[in-house]
Motif scaffolding. Structure first.
Motif, PDB file in Angstrom:
ATOM      1  N   MET A 260       0.824  -1.190   0.000  1.00 23.91           N
ATOM      2  CA  MET A 260       0.000   0.000   0.000  1.00 23.91           C
ATOM      3  C   MET A 260       0.871   1.257   0.000  1.00 23.91           C
ATOM      4  N   VAL A 261       1.836   1.275   0.902  1.00 22.33           N
ATOM      5  CA  VAL A 261       2.733   2.426   0.979  1.00 22.33           C
ATOM      6  C   VAL A 261       3.574   2.536  -0.283  1.00 22.33           C
ATOM      7  N   GLY A 262       4.050   1.406  -0.774  1.00 24.08           N
ATOM      8  CA  GLY A 262       4.843   1.411  -1.996  1.00 24.08           C
ATOM      9  C   GLY A 262       4.052   1.937  -3.186  1.00 24.08           C
ATOM     10  N   ALA A 263       2.791   1.550  -3.261  1.00 22.92           N
ATOM     11  CA  ALA A 263       1.939   2.040  -4.350  1.00 22.92           C
ATOM     12  C   ALA A 263       1.762   3.546  -4.243  1.00 22.92           C
ATOM     13  N   HIS A 264       1.524   4.022  -3.024  1.00 23.85           N
ATOM     14  CA  HIS A 264       1.346   5.464  -2.828  1.00 23.85           C
ATOM     15  C   HIS A 264       2.612   6.214  -3.215  1.00 23.85           C
ATOM     16  N   GLN A 265       3.753   5.743  -2.748  1.00 24.25           N
ATOM     17  CA  GLN A 265       5.009   6.411  -3.065  1.00 24.25           C
ATOM     18  C   GLN A 265       5.284   6.401  -4.560  1.00 24.25           C
ATOM     19  N   ALA A 266       5.010   5.281  -5.192  1.00 20.42           N
ATOM     20  CA  ALA A 266       5.257   5.181  -6.621  1.00 20.42           C
ATOM     21  C   ALA A 266       4.349   6.098  -7.419  1.00 20.42           C
ATOM     22  N   LEU A 267       3.092   6.171  -7.026  1.00 15.40           N
ATOM     23  CA  LEU A 267       2.123   6.950  -7.791  1.00 15.40           C
ATOM     24  C   LEU A 267       2.138   8.437  -7.465  1.00 15.40           C
ATOM     25  N   TYR A 268       2.407   8.777  -6.227  1.00 15.77           N
ATOM     26  CA  TYR A 268       2.359  10.181  -5.823  1.00 15.77           C
ATOM     27  C   TYR A 268       3.734  10.775  -5.563  1.00 15.77           C
ATOM     28  N   GLY A 269       4.734   9.923  -5.416  1.00  9.90           N
ATOM     29  CA  GLY A 269       6.069  10.424  -5.148  1.00  9.90           C
ATOM     30  C   GLY A 269       6.966  10.445  -6.369  1.00  9.90           C
ATOM     31  N   GLY A 270       6.430  10.061  -7.503  1.00  9.43           N
ATOM     32  CA  GLY A 270       7.191  10.104  -8.741  1.00  9.43           C
ATOM     33  C   GLY A 270       8.152   8.946  -8.929  1.00  9.43           C
ATOM     34  N   GLN A 271       8.114   7.946  -8.053  1.00  6.12           N
ATOM     35  CA  GLN A 271       9.045   6.839  -8.169  1.00  6.12           C
ATOM     36  C   GLN A 271       8.601   5.826  -9.217  1.00  6.12           C
ATOM     37  N   HIS A 272       7.435   6.005  -9.770  1.00  6.47           N
ATOM     38  CA  HIS A 272       6.914   5.057 -10.755  1.00  6.47           C
ATOM     39  C   HIS A 272       6.819   5.722 -12.125  1.00  6.47           C
ATOM     40  N   GLU A 273       7.624   6.759 -12.331  1.00  7.20           N
ATOM     41  CA  GLU A 273       7.572   7.505 -13.586  1.00  7.20           C
ATOM     42  C   GLU A 273       8.499   6.887 -14.625  1.00  7.20           C
TER      43      GLU A 273
ATOM     44  N   LYS B 257       2.955  -2.416 -16.163  1.00  5.93           N
ATOM     45  CA  LYS B 257       1.651  -1.780 -16.086  1.00  5.93           C
ATOM     46  C   LYS B 257       1.054  -1.987 -14.707  1.00  5.93           C
ATOM     47  N   VAL B 258       0.293  -1.002 -14.248  1.00  6.87           N
ATOM     48  CA  VAL B 258      -0.302  -1.055 -12.916  1.00  6.87           C
ATOM     49  C   VAL B 258      -1.680  -1.703 -12.981  1.00  6.87           C
ATOM     50  N   ASP B 259      -2.004  -2.454 -11.921  1.00  2.00           N
ATOM     51  CA  ASP B 259      -3.296  -3.119 -11.872  1.00  2.00           C
ATOM     52  C   ASP B 259      -4.245  -2.370 -10.932  1.00  2.00           C
ATOM     53  N   ALA B 260      -5.453  -2.889 -10.793  1.00  2.73           N
ATOM     54  CA  ALA B 260      -6.493  -2.232 -10.006  1.00  2.73           C
ATOM     55  C   ALA B 260      -6.102  -2.122  -8.537  1.00  2.73           C
ATOM     56  N   ASP B 261      -5.497  -3.173  -7.990  1.00  3.38           N
ATOM     57  CA  ASP B 261      -5.121  -3.140  -6.578  1.00  3.38           C
ATOM     58  C   ASP B 261      -4.021  -2.124  -6.310  1.00  3.38           C
ATOM     59  N   PHE B 262      -3.075  -2.007  -7.221  1.00  2.00           N
ATOM     60  CA  PHE B 262      -1.999  -1.037  -7.078  1.00  2.00           C
ATOM     61  C   PHE B 262      -2.559   0.380  -7.090  1.00  2.00           C
ATOM     62  N   LEU B 263      -3.406   0.674  -8.076  1.00  2.00           N
ATOM     63  CA  LEU B 263      -4.024   1.995  -8.157  1.00  2.00           C
ATOM     64  C   LEU B 263      -4.930   2.259  -6.961  1.00  2.00           C
ATOM     65  N   GLY B 264      -5.720   1.247  -6.581  1.00  2.00           N
ATOM     66  CA  GLY B 264      -6.648   1.406  -5.461  1.00  2.00           C
ATOM     67  C   GLY B 264      -5.942   1.624  -4.140  1.00  2.00           C
ATOM     68  N   SER B 265      -4.852   0.916  -3.918  1.00  2.19           N
ATOM     69  CA  SER B 265      -4.098   1.076  -2.674  1.00  2.19           C
ATOM     70  C   SER B 265      -3.487   2.468  -2.568  1.00  2.19           C
ATOM     71  N   GLY B 266      -2.868   2.890  -3.632  1.00  4.40           N
ATOM     72  CA  GLY B 266      -2.272   4.231  -3.630  1.00  4.40           C
ATOM     73  C   GLY B 266      -3.317   5.316  -3.444  1.00  4.40           C
ATOM     74  N   ALA B 267      -4.443   5.158  -4.120  1.00  3.85           N
ATOM     75  CA  ALA B 267      -5.518   6.148  -4.025  1.00  3.85           C
ATOM     76  C   ALA B 267      -6.135   6.173  -2.629  1.00  3.85           C
ATOM     77  N   ALA B 268      -6.319   5.009  -2.009  1.00  4.11           N
ATOM     78  CA  ALA B 268      -6.918   4.953  -0.670  1.00  4.11           C
ATOM     79  C   ALA B 268      -6.023   5.624   0.359  1.00  4.11           C
ATOM     80  N   LEU B 269      -4.727   5.405   0.261  1.00  6.15           N
ATOM     81  CA  LEU B 269      -3.817   6.043   1.213  1.00  6.15           C
ATOM     82  C   LEU B 269      -3.752   7.549   0.976  1.00  6.15           C
TER      83      LEU B 269
ATOM     84  N   ALA C 257     -10.338   1.802   1.191  1.00 10.24           N
ATOM     85  CA  ALA C 257     -10.718   2.886   2.102  1.00 10.24           C
ATOM     86  C   ALA C 257     -11.704   2.380   3.151  1.00 10.24           C
ATOM     87  N   LEU C 258     -12.651   1.572   2.736  1.00 14.59           N
ATOM     88  CA  LEU C 258     -13.611   1.009   3.686  1.00 14.59           C
ATOM     89  C   LEU C 258     -12.904   0.096   4.680  1.00 14.59           C
ATOM     90  N   LYS C 259     -11.970  -0.687   4.188  1.00  9.27           N
ATOM     91  CA  LYS C 259     -11.214  -1.585   5.060  1.00  9.27           C
ATOM     92  C   LYS C 259     -10.452  -0.778   6.124  1.00  9.27           C
TER      93      LYS C 259
END
Length: 135
Positions: A1-14, A20-32, A92-94
């Motif tokens: 979850m943290v890795g997904a957030h860092q990759a998606l919002y911290g620029g580490q996945h640029e 390619k990113v899957d639904a769980d990767f996107l969902g985890s980053g977005a929820a955090l 997010a619900l979890k």
């Protein structure tokens, strides 16, 4: 979850040779990210728990939609948009339910208190500590 957030919002996945990113990767980053936004005051208007839950989930879903659009423009998605949004809502619900079942903290104060460890940090330690509280 943290890795997904860092990759998606911290620029580490640029760029580069990333997969390619899957639904769980996107969902985890977005929820955090939604939790981070929620704790900073975005989406908090009501003092009742049900409204807090809905606002947190709504923020997560909105973030997932934005992330999917961004990643899709770069050709980096391996899922459909609805699946990413559903995954973010589930995560997010979890997080919300896990917080509620802890009994110590509830509603706005509980989520804000747990997410307070995020502070202004962009580093992983605050996010990792926060995620550990939920899982």
């Amino acid at each position: 979850m943290v890795g997904a957030h860092q990759a998606l919002y911290g620029g580490q996945h640029e760029g580069g040779d990333r997969g390619k990113v899957d639904a769980d990767f996107l969902g985890s980053g977005a929820a955090l990210q939604a939790l981070k936004m929620f704790s900073s005051g975005e989406g908090r208007q009501s003092q009742s728990g049900g409204h807090d839950q809905n606002k947190l989930i709504g923020l997560a879903m909105a973030q997932a939609g934005k992330l999917w659009d961004q990643q899709n423009q770069q050709g980096q998605v391996a899922t459909d948009k609805q699946s990413a949004i559903n995954s973010a809502a589930k995560m997010a619900l979890k997080m919300y339910l896990k917080n509620q079942s802890g009994g110590k903290l509830g509603g706005v104060g509980g989520l804000g208190g747990l997410a307070g460890s995020l502070g202004g940090q962009s580093g992983g330690s605050g996010l990792f500590d926060l995620a550990k509280k939920f899982f």
